[in-house]
Design a protein around this motif. Sequence first.
Motif, PDB file in Angstrom:
ATOM      1  N   LEU A  11       4.599  -6.072   3.103  1.00  0.00           N
ATOM      2  CA  LEU A  11       5.633  -7.174   4.120  1.00  0.00           C
ATOM      3  C   LEU A  11       3.303  -7.788   4.055  1.00  0.00           C
ATOM      4  O   LEU A  11       3.954  -9.511   3.741  1.00  0.00           O
ATOM      5  N   LEU A  12       2.794  -7.193   3.753  1.00  0.00           N
ATOM      6  CA  LEU A  12       1.406  -8.216   5.226  1.00  0.00           C
ATOM      7  C   LEU A  12       0.727  -8.322   3.321  1.00  0.00           C
ATOM      8  O   LEU A  12       0.912 -10.295   2.892  1.00  0.00           O
ATOM      9  N   LEU A  13       0.741  -7.518   2.220  1.00  0.00           N
ATOM     10  CA  LEU A  13       0.579  -8.281   1.173  1.00  0.00           C
ATOM     11  C   LEU A  13       1.382  -9.187   0.696  1.00  0.00           C
ATOM     12  O   LEU A  13       0.876 -10.895  -0.319  1.00  0.00           O
ATOM     13  N   LYS A  18     -11.371 -21.552  -1.951  1.00  0.00           N
ATOM     14  CA  LYS A  18     -11.218 -20.265  -1.216  1.00  0.00           C
ATOM     15  C   LYS A  18     -10.218 -18.782  -1.587  1.00  0.00           C
ATOM     16  O   LYS A  18     -10.603 -17.735  -1.666  1.00  0.00           O
ATOM     17  N   LEU A  19     -10.070 -19.236  -2.681  1.00  0.00           N
ATOM     18  CA  LEU A  19      -8.450 -17.955  -2.808  1.00  0.00           C
ATOM     19  C   LEU A  19      -9.933 -17.620  -3.990  1.00  0.00           C
ATOM     20  O   LEU A  19      -9.414 -15.894  -4.011  1.00  0.00           O
ATOM     21  N   LEU A  20     -10.317 -18.251  -4.265  1.00  0.00           N
ATOM     22  CA  LEU A  20     -11.772 -16.970  -5.373  1.00  0.00           C
ATOM     23  C   LEU A  20     -12.358 -16.106  -4.655  1.00  0.00           C
ATOM     24  O   LEU A  20     -12.940 -14.467  -4.227  1.00  0.00           O
ATOM     25  N   TYR A  21     -12.215 -16.362  -3.073  1.00  0.00           N
ATOM     26  CA  TYR A  21     -13.174 -16.178  -1.880  1.00  0.00           C
ATOM     27  C   TYR A  21     -12.590 -14.307  -1.385  1.00  0.00           C
ATOM     28  O   TYR A  21     -13.467 -13.867  -1.364  1.00  0.00           O
ATOM     29  N   MET A  22     -11.141 -15.241  -1.475  1.00  0.00           N
ATOM     30  CA  MET A  22     -10.343 -13.719  -0.929  1.00  0.00           C
ATOM     31  C   MET A  22     -10.355 -12.531  -1.923  1.00  0.00           C
ATOM     32  O   MET A  22     -10.258 -11.532  -1.732  1.00  0.00           O
ATOM     33  N   ALA A  23     -10.055 -12.637  -3.795  1.00  0.00           N
ATOM     34  CA  ALA A  23     -10.234 -12.424  -4.476  1.00  0.00           C
ATOM     35  C   ALA A  23     -12.078 -11.340  -4.360  1.00  0.00           C
ATOM     36  O   ALA A  23     -11.283 -10.273  -4.699  1.00  0.00           O
ATOM     37  N   ALA A  24     -12.951 -11.806  -4.145  1.00  0.00           N
ATOM     38  CA  ALA A  24     -13.798 -11.329  -4.389  1.00  0.00           C
ATOM     39  C   ALA A  24     -13.492 -10.194  -3.296  1.00  0.00           C
ATOM     40  O   ALA A  24     -14.173  -9.050  -3.512  1.00  0.00           O
ATOM     41  N   TRP A  25     -13.059 -10.681  -1.963  1.00  0.00           N
ATOM     42  CA  TRP A  25     -13.290 -10.430  -1.310  1.00  0.00           C
ATOM     43  C   TRP A  25     -12.169  -8.731  -0.664  1.00  0.00           C
ATOM     44  O   TRP A  25     -12.211  -7.836   0.483  1.00  0.00           O
ATOM     45  N   SER A  26     -11.203  -9.397  -1.227  1.00  0.00           N
ATOM     46  CA  SER A  26      -9.873  -8.316  -1.212  1.00  0.00           C
ATOM     47  C   SER A  26     -10.060  -6.854  -2.133  1.00  0.00           C
ATOM     48  O   SER A  26      -9.435  -5.949  -2.016  1.00  0.00           O
ATOM     49  N   LEU A  27     -11.192  -6.569  -3.126  1.00  0.00           N
ATOM     50  CA  LEU A  27     -11.094  -5.513  -3.750  1.00  0.00           C
ATOM     51  C   LEU A  27     -11.463  -4.522  -3.123  1.00  0.00           C
ATOM     52  O   LEU A  27     -10.769  -3.961  -3.946  1.00  0.00           O
ATOM     53  N   PHE A  85     -10.936  -3.598  -0.492  1.00  0.00           N
ATOM     54  CA  PHE A  85      -9.976  -3.699   0.979  1.00  0.00           C
ATOM     55  C   PHE A  85      -8.906  -2.819   0.169  1.00  0.00           C
ATOM     56  O   PHE A  85      -8.547  -1.537   0.611  1.00  0.00           O
ATOM     57  N   LEU A  86      -8.238  -3.090  -0.723  1.00  0.00           N
ATOM     58  CA  LEU A  86      -7.148  -2.867  -2.052  1.00  0.00           C
ATOM     59  C   LEU A  86      -7.945  -1.657  -2.220  1.00  0.00           C
ATOM     60  O   LEU A  86      -6.748  -0.508  -2.720  1.00  0.00           O
ATOM     61  N   LEU A  87      -8.879  -0.982  -2.818  1.00  0.00           N
ATOM     62  CA  LEU A  87      -9.161   0.257  -3.212  1.00  0.00           C
ATOM     63  C   LEU A  87      -9.196   1.233  -1.899  1.00  0.00           C
ATOM     64  O   LEU A  87      -8.833   2.524  -3.078  1.00  0.00           O
ATOM     65  N   LEU A  88      -9.568   0.507  -0.902  1.00  0.00           N
ATOM     66  CA  LEU A  88      -9.330   2.310   0.421  1.00  0.00           C
ATOM     67  C   LEU A  88      -7.658   2.365   0.205  1.00  0.00           C
ATOM     68  O   LEU A  88      -7.290   3.560   0.264  1.00  0.00           O
ATOM     69  N   PHE A  89      -7.165   1.570  -0.189  1.00  0.00           N
ATOM     70  CA  PHE A  89      -5.610   2.042  -0.552  1.00  0.00           C
ATOM     71  C   PHE A  89      -4.695   3.162  -1.722  1.00  0.00           C
ATOM     72  O   PHE A  89      -4.410   4.065  -1.228  1.00  0.00           O
ATOM     73  N   VAL A  90      -6.168   3.952  -2.530  1.00  0.00           N
ATOM     74  CA  VAL A  90      -6.114   4.938  -2.895  1.00  0.00           C
ATOM     75  C   VAL A  90      -6.791   5.761  -3.260  1.00  0.00           C
ATOM     76  O   VAL A  90      -6.988   6.970  -3.701  1.00  0.00           O
ATOM     77  N   ILE A  91      -7.521   5.425  -1.730  1.00  0.00           N
ATOM     78  CA  ILE A  91      -8.254   6.606  -1.011  1.00  0.00           C
ATOM     79  C   ILE A  91      -7.500   7.650  -0.489  1.00  0.00           C
ATOM     80  O   ILE A  91      -7.401   7.551   0.756  1.00  0.00           O
ATOM     81  N   PRO A  92      -7.968   9.021  -0.848  1.00  0.00           N
ATOM     82  CA  PRO A  92      -7.225  10.021  -0.303  1.00  0.00           C
ATOM     83  C   PRO A  92      -7.805   9.529   1.356  1.00  0.00           C
ATOM     84  O   PRO A  92      -8.908   9.593   1.999  1.00  0.00           O
ATOM     85  N   VAL A  93      -6.570   9.998   3.048  1.00  0.00           N
ATOM     86  CA  VAL A  93      -7.511  10.207   4.337  1.00  0.00           C
ATOM     87  C   VAL A  93      -7.347   8.044   4.472  1.00  0.00           C
ATOM     88  O   VAL A  93      -6.616   8.517   5.490  1.00  0.00           O
ATOM     89  N   ILE A  94      -8.521   7.484   3.786  1.00  0.00           N
ATOM     90  CA  ILE A  94      -8.889   6.692   4.009  1.00  0.00           C
ATOM     91  C   ILE A  94      -7.648   5.100   4.029  1.00  0.00           C
ATOM     92  O   ILE A  94      -7.880   4.685   4.827  1.00  0.00           O
ATOM     93  N   PHE A 133      -4.727  -0.706   8.891  1.00  0.00           N
ATOM     94  CA  PHE A 133      -5.048  -1.649   9.829  1.00  0.00           C
ATOM     95  C   PHE A 133      -7.006  -2.517   9.254  1.00  0.00           C
ATOM     96  O   PHE A 133      -6.356  -3.618   9.901  1.00  0.00           O
ATOM     97  N   LEU A 134      -7.020  -2.788   8.877  1.00  0.00           N
ATOM     98  CA  LEU A 134      -8.271  -2.798   8.388  1.00  0.00           C
ATOM     99  C   LEU A 134      -7.550  -4.650   7.414  1.00  0.00           C
ATOM    100  O   LEU A 134      -8.486  -4.999   6.961  1.00  0.00           O
ATOM    101  N   TRP A 135      -6.819  -3.299   6.315  1.00  0.00           N
ATOM    102  CA  TRP A 135      -6.238  -4.906   5.410  1.00  0.00           C
ATOM    103  C   TRP A 135      -6.014  -6.161   6.433  1.00  0.00           C
ATOM    104  O   TRP A 135      -6.145  -7.604   6.564  1.00  0.00           O
ATOM    105  N   LEU A 136      -4.900  -5.722   8.319  1.00  0.00           N
ATOM    106  CA  LEU A 136      -5.018  -6.781   8.283  1.00  0.00           C
ATOM    107  C   LEU A 136      -5.774  -7.328   9.171  1.00  0.00           C
ATOM    108  O   LEU A 136      -5.917  -8.052   9.450  1.00  0.00           O
TER     109      LEU A 136
END
Length: 246
Positions: free
Chosen positions: A81-83, A139-148, A150-159, A165-168
Amino acid sequence: MPGNPVTGAGALLRGFGLILRPGLRRYVIVPLAINIALFGAGIWYAFSWLEALSAWVQGYLPGWLDWLTWLLWPLFIISALLLVFYGFSLLANLVAAPFNGLLAERVELLLTGRTAADGGGWRKALAEFLPMLANELRKLLYMAAWSLPFLLLFVIPVINLAAPFLWLAFSAWMLALEYTDYPMGNHGIGFRDLRRRLRRQRLLSLGFGGAVLAGTVIPLVNLVVMPAAVAGATALWVEKYSKEGE
């Protein structure tokens, strides 16, 4: 000073009241129509994505871990939903940028009796369509650069349990940047100075961005959240952020 997050969140509520003022209604029509159209598409896409995500998760996990699906499912729903809604919110702002700038101008005029030194109006808004579009892409390029990261955290176990919440928090920051850019842009304030002013009142900014983010996932409210956020951000500019440059 980091500012008060409650004051920031309250600015969005104030924005809802401002856009109902008789003198502002006609400036709300175009952003509102764009938001309704794109959020309608976003809702349809979100449900399609959640269905596909559910099938992928169930097919990926071995049978003996089916119980884990029920544990992770709320996190997947929040993340999806957030994405989706955040992405469609940025797209709506990209399309409606000139009209949002004009709305911010009229809100400032209502609140202070004055606006940017160069006047403004529909002619100025249309003349600056391409520069504003370039600014939105920046602004979209800024967002994309910082999004990567955060998005990598979704595939790291436990983290990945903390990833939503970090994405929030990151999404709240980006939405604060997005909407405060309209009143500040009317005064020639660049993206770097914009970020500096928001960082100096970080909690105020996150409170405002968090309220906008919450509004994007509440049915019906998300249809009118964009013009209300522009109005609320303009009130914050007049009362808080403009003083950062003094």
